[in-house]
Scaffold this motif. Structure first.
Motif, mmCIF file in Angstrom:
data_model
loop_
_atom_site.group_PDB
_atom_site.id
_atom_site.type_symbol
_atom_site.label_atom_id
_atom_site.label_comp_id
_atom_site.label_asym_id
_atom_site.label_seq_id
_atom_site.Cartn_x
_atom_site.Cartn_y
_atom_site.Cartn_z
ATOM 1 N N VAL A 62 39.623 31.060 54.558
ATOM 2 C CA VAL A 62 40.926 29.974 54.234
ATOM 3 C C VAL A 62 41.625 31.940 53.902
ATOM 4 O O VAL A 62 41.245 32.815 53.467
ATOM 5 C CB VAL A 62 40.062 29.929 53.461
ATOM 6 C CG1 VAL A 62 41.302 29.287 51.433
ATOM 7 C CG2 VAL A 62 39.792 28.430 53.037
ATOM 8 N N ALA A 63 42.814 31.677 53.858
ATOM 9 C CA ALA A 63 43.348 32.840 53.088
ATOM 10 C C ALA A 63 44.622 32.749 52.088
ATOM 11 O O ALA A 63 45.053 32.071 52.031
ATOM 12 C CB ALA A 63 44.791 33.869 54.277
ATOM 13 N N GLY A 64 43.915 33.668 50.663
ATOM 14 C CA GLY A 64 45.376 33.518 49.699
ATOM 15 C C GLY A 64 45.375 34.278 49.152
ATOM 16 O O GLY A 64 45.721 36.161 49.363
ATOM 17 N N HIS A 65 46.911 34.309 48.804
ATOM 18 C CA HIS A 65 47.783 35.925 48.436
ATOM 19 C C HIS A 65 48.431 35.648 46.677
ATOM 20 O O HIS A 65 48.929 34.853 46.777
ATOM 21 C CB HIS A 65 48.286 36.146 49.430
ATOM 22 C CG HIS A 65 49.319 36.883 48.982
ATOM 23 N ND1 HIS A 65 48.954 38.441 49.064
ATOM 24 C CD2 HIS A 65 50.413 37.474 48.289
ATOM 25 C CE1 HIS A 65 50.242 39.368 47.836
ATOM 26 N NE2 HIS A 65 51.308 38.064 47.888
ATOM 27 N N GLY A 66 47.987 36.414 46.139
ATOM 28 C CA GLY A 66 48.206 36.542 44.330
ATOM 29 C C GLY A 66 49.370 37.533 44.708
ATOM 30 O O GLY A 66 48.581 38.504 43.759
ATOM 31 N N SER A 67 50.657 37.677 43.935
ATOM 32 C CA SER A 67 51.244 38.420 43.754
ATOM 33 C C SER A 67 51.193 38.620 42.310
ATOM 34 O O SER A 67 52.044 39.749 41.854
ATOM 35 C CB SER A 67 52.880 38.182 44.439
ATOM 36 O OG SER A 67 53.733 37.666 44.231
ATOM 37 N N SER A 68 51.182 38.065 41.330
ATOM 38 C CA SER A 68 51.466 38.035 40.085
ATOM 39 C C SER A 68 50.525 39.064 39.176
ATOM 40 O O SER A 68 49.104 39.224 39.477
ATOM 41 C CB SER A 68 51.103 36.455 38.988
ATOM 42 O OG SER A 68 51.134 36.717 37.759
ATOM 43 N N PRO A 69 50.617 39.993 38.263
ATOM 44 C CA PRO A 69 50.010 40.771 37.714
ATOM 45 C C PRO A 69 48.417 40.180 37.243
ATOM 46 O O PRO A 69 46.987 40.677 37.244
ATOM 47 C CB PRO A 69 50.454 41.501 36.559
ATOM 48 C CG PRO A 69 52.020 40.722 37.087
ATOM 49 C CD PRO A 69 51.756 39.668 37.762
#
Length: 202
Positions: free
Chosen positions: A6-13
């Motif tokens: 599973v891969a996740g990405h969060g770009s929010s501060p």
């Protein structure tokens, strides 16, 4: 190479790379569950690559009055196992750091307990064969504090609040030093409330 189930990405501060939520209000639930069957694997691995700031590889928080921010358990009944393992490569680092931020009350930066009849609540080991090393080191900055405090609560038996041992032909089981250049300091000081006891006995 590294593969990802599973891969996740969060770009929010204030975002999350991966977010898990278990909404049941009872039972043994898991917001996230990680498992590895490899002999050298990790059930859960956390990494923080920032080179500055107060960062955390893994961070746990709990709101319960009897909860644990992070809990580790080794379920094997034999072998040298660790409920938690910490490693630091820095020349000024700490393998584990515990902090109790409350300014009053009987708090503990770290708390350890052993149920074994031959166990240790806490064990410190310095394997270096040279240098001024310490298996355990305690420090207090309070004018009425204790760097190290030992308590044996049993009301009978041959007990020791603190027990020191040395196997060296020129060693000391217990060594006390006072570096103050004035006043009435003691390298070692002992008191006893027993009518037949000893403040210091050797």
């Amino acid at each position: 190479g590294f593969t990802r189930g599973v891969a996740g990405h969060g770009s929010s501060p204030n975002g999350y790379g991966v977010y898990g939520l278990a909404t049941a209000t009872s039972g043994q639930t898991f917001g996230l569950w990680g498992q590895s069957v490899s002999t050298g694997g990790f059930g859960v691995f956390g990494e923080q690559t920032a080179t500055s700031g107060t960062t955390y590889g893994v961070y746990g928080r709990v709101a319960s009055t009897a909860g644990f921010g992070v809990a580790g358990r080794a379920s094997a009944t034999s072998g040298i196992t660790y409920g938690g393992y910490f490693h630091n490569d820095s020349t000024a680092g700490r393998g584990a750091f515990g902090y109790a931020s409350a300014t009053s009350g009987a708090t503990y930066g770290g708390y350890f307990q052993s149920q074994s009849t031959g166990g240790y609540g806490a064990f410190g080991y310095a394997p270096a064969t040279s240098g001024t090393t310490y298996g355990l080191f305690g420090q207090s900055d309070s004018p009425t504090g204790r760097g190290v405090y030992g308590l044996a609560t049993a009301a009978s038996g041959n007990t020791y609040g603190v027990h020191g041992r040395s196997d060296s032909t020129s060693g000391r089981g217990v060594y006390g030093s006072n570096t103050a250049t004035q006043g009435n300091g003691y390298g070692v000081y002992g008191t006893s409330a027993s009518p037949s006891g000893y403040g210091v006995f050797g």
